[in-house]
Design a protein around this motif. Sequence first.
Motif, PDB file in Angstrom:
ATOM      1  N   ASP A   1      -3.055 -25.663   6.268  1.00 20.86           N
ATOM      2  CA  ASP A   1      -1.774 -25.620   5.568  1.00 20.86           C
ATOM      3  C   ASP A   1      -2.046 -25.248   4.123  1.00 20.86           C
ATOM      4  OD1 ASP A   1       0.986 -25.899   5.099  1.00 20.86           O
ATOM      5  OD2 ASP A   1       0.704 -27.960   4.419  1.00 20.86           O
TER       6      ASP A   1
ATOM      7  N   GLY B   1      -0.133 -26.345   0.388  1.00 24.97           N
ATOM      8  CA  GLY B   1       0.584 -27.484   0.953  1.00 24.97           C
ATOM      9  C   GLY B   1       0.397 -28.763   0.184  1.00 24.97           C
TER      10      GLY B   1
ATOM     11  N   ALA C   1       2.219 -30.779   6.153  1.00 24.11           N
ATOM     12  CA  ALA C   1       1.055 -31.382   6.822  1.00 24.11           C
ATOM     13  C   ALA C   1       1.418 -32.695   7.500  1.00 24.11           C
ATOM     14  CB  ALA C   1      -0.069 -31.598   5.814  1.00 24.11           C
TER      15      ALA C   1
ATOM     16  N   THR D   1      -0.544 -22.019   8.038  1.00 20.17           N
ATOM     17  CA  THR D   1       0.826 -22.152   7.551  1.00 20.17           C
ATOM     18  C   THR D   1       0.845 -22.096   6.033  1.00 20.17           C
ATOM     19  OG1 THR D   1       0.693 -24.578   7.535  1.00 20.17           O
ATOM     20  CG2 THR D   1       1.538 -23.541   9.538  1.00 20.17           C
TER      21      THR D   1
END
Length: 247
Positions: A69, A72, A78, A134
């Motif tokens: 992630d 993040g 997360a 992501t």
Amino acid sequence: MSNPDNGTVSFGYEDVAPDEKTTRVGAVFSNVARKYDIMNDAMSGGMHRLWKDQFVRRVKPQPGEAILDMAGGTGDIAFRMAAKGAEVVVADINQDMLDVGIERAMERGLDGLSWSRQNAEELSYPARQFDAYTIVFGIRNVTHIDKALAEAQRVLKYGGRFYCMEFSTTDWPGFKEVYDAYSHRLMPKIGKAIADDEDSYRYLAESIRRFPKPPEFAAMIRDAGFVRTRVESILGGAVNIHSGWKV
């Protein structure tokens, strides 16, 4: 976006040297880190939580999957993915943002996450390390977006998936004018009132305007080597979920 004609990149409405953008973006997020989640609630009317829930449903994190992630720091994405059993590495270039996320994880009693300071353009991980990558509301702040996309492609396993959620400008008639007025006039004032930081939130509003439109960004994702790319628009394109696969 970068300007190859003069070697500059955008910082809001300014064109600056790449190193200067990296430094200035770092300062923005260090300034807003402690109030970041409160500001997200204030500026989106809490809708960012629904968008993030929708994003994670699209990612479909699975138990035991390794997910990176990126950008993040505060842990919002997360935490959601870890709740599904995924093994999440939270990466961010800004240590202040990571520190906020680590504190939030400790408050929640979550100890299964990994935290790492990383530059999205030069990840320290070996190739084919992760099942999913992501990045949410972070890629527009990267100095060289093409390098970040190339790194995402590199660290994904074959069959791995890329998911990115990012702001853009909306095309809905009527709402477009309201959205533009809100982001440029009210958003900095909200930043001043809540976080005592008008300039950082003015930059964040301006950076949305300078970010590539969804079709252009989707083309950049394909150019990085991803296939089966898709764009899911929310609020007429004000928010977009981009996805692609590594094969």
